[in-house]
Write an enzyme that holds these catalytic residues in place. Sequence first.
Site: not given
Length: 246
Positions: A14, A16, A86, A138, A153, A155-157
Site C-alpha cells: 500500500a 504507492r 494487493n 491480474s 506472473y 501462474a501466480a495470479k
Amino acid sequence: MFDLRGRTAIVTGAGRGIGYAIATAFVEHGAQVALLDRDAAVVPAAERLGDRVQGVVADVAIAAEVDTAVNHVLHQWGRIDILVNNAAVLSSAPFLDLTPAEWERTLAVNLTAIYHTCRAVVPAMIATGYGRLITIASVAGKRGGGILGSAAYSAAKAGAIGLTKALARELAPHGITANTICPGPVETTLLSVMTPELRERAQRLIPLGRFALPAEVAAAALFLASTEASFITGETIDVDGGLTMD
C-alpha cells in the site's frame, strides 16, 4: 453508500500505486486502515492520510513478519474487517529465461503471501462473524500473460484467483466474502518498463483505448469492501477496459 465507518482494513503493498489508492478510498469512506509494505516509505505515506491510518513495515512473503504486523493491528484497533491482498512483483521473463530464483520470488509475493495474510487475519474475522477478503490479481492470470506479465506472473495470479474462490466457498458460513479484482494495465510505476511503441500497441488491444487509473481499481475494491456487496462472493471482476470480456 459504501460507508466503511467502524471498519478496520489492512491493505498490502500500500505504499504507492493501486494499494495506496485503495487505502485512500477506504479512509475517505470512514475506515481506519493499516498500510502494509516492505518499503519503510509506507510510514510517512500513511501519515499523509490522517490519524485513522498507520503504516506497518512488513514483507508479506515472510510469514513471521505478517503475523507480527497483523498482531500489531489487532492490538491497536481490536479487529480486522477487510483485507486487501494487493502486494505484487512483476515478472516479464520469457519461460526459457526464467530463473528458479525469479520463479520462487514471484510466487512468494503474488501467491504465497495471500496464504500468509489470510491465515493471520481470518481467525479475527471468524470471531466477529464478518469479513471481506479482496485479492488484486491480474488479467494475466486469466489470459496467460500477454502485455506485461509472463509465465511466473501469470501462474501466480491464476493461483491467486483459484485460492480466493476456495476461500469464498470455505468461509461463507462465517459471514466472510472473498472476491478477486483483475486489472489490466494500470498507470503505475510498473509500466515504466514499457517503451512508447509497446504502450501504443497495448492500448490498441483495449476497447476503451487507454490504461486504468489506480482510483478506478480502488473503486471496485471499495464496492467489494462495503455492505452493498454483501451477497457477492467467489467472483472475479475485471477492471480492464474491455480487454478480457469473458
